[in-house]
Scaffold this active site. Structure first.
Site, PDB file in Angstrom:
ATOM      1  CG  ASP A 119      -0.339  -0.196   2.630  1.00  0.00           C
ATOM      2  OD1 ASP A 119       0.812  -0.418   2.603  1.00  0.00           O
ATOM      3  OD2 ASP A 119      -1.296  -0.218   3.387  1.00  0.00           O
ATOM      4  CG  ASP A 138       1.333   0.240  11.257  1.00  0.00           C
ATOM      5  OD1 ASP A 138       0.891   0.865  11.977  1.00  0.00           O
ATOM      6  OD2 ASP A 138       1.258  -0.032  10.145  1.00  0.00           O
TER       7      ASP A 138
END
Length: 888
Positions: free
Chosen positions: A73, A483
């Protein structure tokens, strides 16, 4: 992965692009005059993490074995390398001004000509991404690309990015491609192999589904548009347009359309189910079935209900083949694949099932009956059809110790990309929010055995890097990642056993070590609940949580005193704080605004610095009070990063700014009381230090900057007087504005933060530590020579070439020149590892300081990019001084 992944790029850019977007967007002006910049040959690698981000799509070529691609992404695209069972990156050439093109919303591999591959790129459809999307096309499997710009944006990191594939090549007439667009832009078609695109005006539905219509940022409120295209290859023949095409639309009442006349006319597929979005449409042309995976949401992390359907293409019959009743789902379906060797075998994923795990379903009778990857025996106990081996990427356990029915490692989450190898029924790969998993004994599922799931992710590095540190002792590299927190790398070539824990911050935003006591390390970051700060007294090997001051909502930035005796923290949600010891209690700093970036002096343990909105702040009492410096003409925005030089009190370098104001690199030698702007640096966004070059009296500087009209990674060994560009046009990695640091122990080594391509590090060929740039007059070499001129990449109007000059005489050269004339008037636009002049078609290249000496029997190489029109014929004659060289 956790939900923080949905805005990984936004989080990583929060201190830069979103707070001051123009610096990343400033384009080179044609009239700019270039400052002379030397170049060096660097070897670039990743500090291995292996994965770390969402892989929404995996694409196998249908006509060639072992040819597969993965799209990410925010981190580009990759091609599978079967010999090493690893991935190789394909979009590292994406530059600073088009950083959004590292987001890949779809990818298509041509089954007629397997050398051809296409990527639809663009990261955001709202204002966060400054450029429109594009379709990249390659005739060499992604080694080089040509680009077709689109008149709209694409959303590789937008909601719905796991649906697809939105880009498809006609399997019979491969010059025809279709692309489904978001944002109400409709369906697009190319008839010239992706070189140009036009809207299919006959297509009746541009979609209407948005994740959240109330989102004023435009991120969640964008129409997800046309989400997949599937050809029925049985309705065409080689060289002729495929007649039947199916298209999925983000519209819960009108999700599937079909053309039976090669795309001339389109109609809603009659009798289709309503109330859900069709995430995938996979066709079994052998048996005449179109399989569809439905969810009530667009994904990749949401979804509460789902269904699977089968459409009989010959009879028009719809059959609900859901493996469980919709009432029993708490997830949507998305990942969908068939076994091309045995088309009745179909698999699907419950992509949005976080707890207790994702689920994978399998049928061998076209959806008549299903089995599950795992099931309950007696709740909460599970029976798995698989075993998991994450020994190659051990951090995938996330350091968790869950209670049943949860297990660690999880089978996955956000499992939207699922593919069975079309040539090997035993091999399957699927993407998750953290990795690519795969198996090579999938068929054990059907025989009652267990199939083994392992990471198949080596080489695919997809972390967003927020901060980097290279201490003078201990581990060579400490990282702050989005993350997955970050890692302590004791060996850059090996995957660390675990990310930082205690606390397990989802995203680490800043870290620092005590310069004279580097075993003391501090990190801060984001966490849904719990402390936002952690400390280590053993160089980051083990951690313990500190306490939060009242009001903290996020990590912000943090600084450690040079001796580790105290810390200053500028968290999100409250003002700047200071503490002595390890943060058991905090006191508010005065004289400095909240949200300031903070750093420490690397010599004086009581001196700290801050910056906010054009003002530099200094504290001499350990962070208790700050005073605004009188230094002026600094960047007015907050897209600024600065560091103090180790070993020298009050020596501060500051980088940042915006294209509509002050922008560049500043230096202070009086603790920030005054700053001098470097006139030879047009723009700079990061600054870092590394080991000094041999004979140099000052540490080596590194920056991600624009110097001499060129955006790149630069090094200076003479305090910024001259600069060497150390990357090249093939190695750009999009946006590199978050952090940079040299290695204090290895001259020339530099660590670069990327936003989606992980931690990149480079080692110089200039191991002795030459100067920052410039050349001395060089004597003319004598003796025989041989030249190899090789065009390594060519595109419309441009090319890249490598030149090797060999000394085939009997005496060493202490300097060299090489001259040639371009047959077609080509122009050099950039040259590295040598200096050059060009007059008309005539070019002279000459050595730089570090490659002047060429022993007999040795060679020297340099490279360049250039422009051409009409033709790009290679030169046939070269002279080194007065000697005509042999051309090999």
């Amino acid at each position: 992965m956790r939900r923080t992944r949905i805005l990984t790029a936004v989080l990583a850019l929060a201190a830069g692009l979103l707070a001051g977007t123009p610096p990343a967007l400033a384009a080179n002006s044609p009239e700019e005059t270039a400052t002379a910049v030397a170049a060096d040959t660097y070897t670039w690698k990743n500090a291995r993490v292996d994965g770390g981000g969402f892989v929404p799509g995996i694409v196998f070529n249908r006509s060639e074995k072992n040819l597969a691609y993965a799209r990410t992404d925010i981190g580009g695209a990759y091609r599978w390398v079967q010999s090493t069972k690893s991935w190789t990156p394909l979009l590292d050439s994406v530059g600073w001004n088009e950083w959004g093109h590292t987001g890949v919303v779809s990818l298509a591999s041509d089954s007629v000509d397997p050398d051809k591959v296409y990527a639809a790129v663009g990261t955001y459809t709202n204002s966060w991404d400054p450029t429109d999307g594009a379709v990249l096309r390659s005739a060499d499997r992604g080694s080089s690309w040509q680009k077709a710009d689109l008149p709209f944006k694409l959303g590789g990191n937008m909601p719905g990015r796991g649906m697809g594939e939105r880009l498809a090549v006609d399997p019979n007439r491969n010059s025809v491609l279709y692309l489904g667009a978001p944002s109400g832009k409709g369906l697009w078609r190319s008839t010239d192999s992706g070189a140009s695109w036009s809207q299919v005006t006959a297509f009746p539905n541009v979609g209407n589904y948005v994740q959240d219509a109330t989102d004023t940022s435009g991120y969640a409120s964008d129409n997800q548009g046309i989400v997949w295209v599937t050809f029925d290859e049985s309705t065409g023949s080689a060289g002729n347009t495929t007649q039947t095409i199916y298209v999925g639309v983000a519209d819960k009442d009108n999700a599937v359309y079909r053309s039976t006349d090669g795309g001339a006319t389109w109609s809603r597929l009659a009798g289709q189910p309503t109330g859900h979005l069709a995430h995938k449409g996979v066709l079994d042309a052998t048996n005449g079935y179109l399989y569809l995976a439905y969810s009530d949401k667009g994904g990749p992390y949401d979804g509460g209900k789902g269904q699977l359907w089968r459409y009989a293409t010959r009879t028009g019959t719809w059959t609900d083949i859901s493996p469980v009743a919709e009432a029993d789902t708490y997830y949507g379906f998305s990942g969908l694949t068939i076994d091309r060797q045995h088309p009745g075998t179909v698999m699907a994923t419950a992509y949005s099932s976080w707890w207790p795990d994702t689920q994978i379903f399998r049928t061998t009778d076209s959806g008549g009956t299903w089995t599950k990857a795992w099931d309950y025996t007696s709740y909460p106990n599970r029976s798995n059809r698989y075993t998991m081996d994450v020994s190659s990427v051990p951090w995938l356990t996330f350091g968790a110790n869950p209670s049943p029915p949860e297990q660690t490692p999880k089978l996955g989450w956000m499992t939207e990309g699922l593919e069975i190898d079309p040539f090997d029924s035993a091999r399957m790969m699927y993407g998750t929010g953290a990795t690519v998993y795969g198996t090579e004994n999938l068929t054990a599922w059907d025989s009652g055995g267990q199939f083994t799931v392992k990471p198949m992710v080596q080489g695919l590095e997809e972390t967003a890097v927020n901060d980097l540190a290279s201490p003078p002792s201990g581990a060579p590299l400490l990282s702050a990642l989005g993350d997955i927190g970050g890692f302590r790398h004791t060996d850059l070539t090996k995957v660390p056993s675990m990310m930082y824990t205690s606390p397990n911050l989802t995203s680490t935003t800043s870290l620092d070590y005590a310069e004279t006591s580097p075993n003391t390390v501090v990190r801060v970051g984001n966490l849904d609940s719990g402390p936002h700060i952690g400390f280590s007294t053993d160089n980051g090997a083990n951690w313990f949580a500190g306490s939060d001051p009242s009001g903290v909502t996020g990590g912000g930035t943090v600084a450690a005193a040079s001796d580790g005796s105290r810390f200053v923290w500028s968290p999100a949600g409250t003002g700047v704080q200071y503490t002595t010891g390890f943060g058991t209690s905090w006191s508010a700093s005065s004289g400095i605004p909240s949200g300031a970036v903070v750093e420490s002096d690397r010599v004086d343990p009581k001196t700290f610095y801050g910056f906010k909105s054009g003002k530099f702040y200094v504290s001499s009492d350990g962070g208790a009070t700050f005073t605004a410096s009188s230094a002026g003409n600094l960047p007015s925005g907050d897209s600024v990063r600065f560091k103090a030089l180790p070993g020298s009190k009050g020596d501060v370098w500051l980088a940042g700014g915006a294209s509509d104001g002050a922008y560049g690199l500043w230096h202070s030698t009086d603790g920030g009381a005054s700053f001098t702007k470097l006139s030879n640096v047009e723009q700079a966004d990061t600054v870092g230090f590394g080991k000094a070059a041999t004979g140099a009296s000052y540490q080596t500087l590194y920056t991600s900057a624009k110097i001499g009209g060129v955006r790149g990674i630069f090094r200076s060994t003479d305090k910024g007087v001259s600069w060497t560009r150390i990357n090249d046009d093939v190695h750009q990695w999009g946006w590199t504005g978050a952090a940079i640091t040299g290695d204090p122990r290895i001259y020339g080594r530099v660590y670069v933060a990327t936003n989606g391509r992980g931690i990149v590090y480079g080692d110089s060929s200039d191991t002795g530590g030459g100067g920052g740039g410039g050349t001395d007059p060089t004597p003319t070499p004598t003796g025989a020579c041989t030249v190899t001129y090789r065009i390594t990449n060519q595109w419309s109007g441009g090319f890249q070439a490598d030149v090797s000059l060999a000394n085939t005489g009997s005496a060493a050269w202490t300097g060299w020149t090489l001259g040639w004339t371009f047959p077609d008037g080509q122009k050099i636009t950039q040259l590295w590892n040598a200096d050059h002049t060009q007059s008309g078609a005539a070019v002279t290249a000459r050595n730089v300081t570090w490659n002047a000496n060429v022993a007999a029997g040795s060679s020297v190489s340099f490279g360049f990019t250039g422009s051409w029109t009409g033709a790009n014929t290679k030169p046939t004659s070269f002279k080194s001084g007065s000697e005509t060289c042999t051309v090999s």
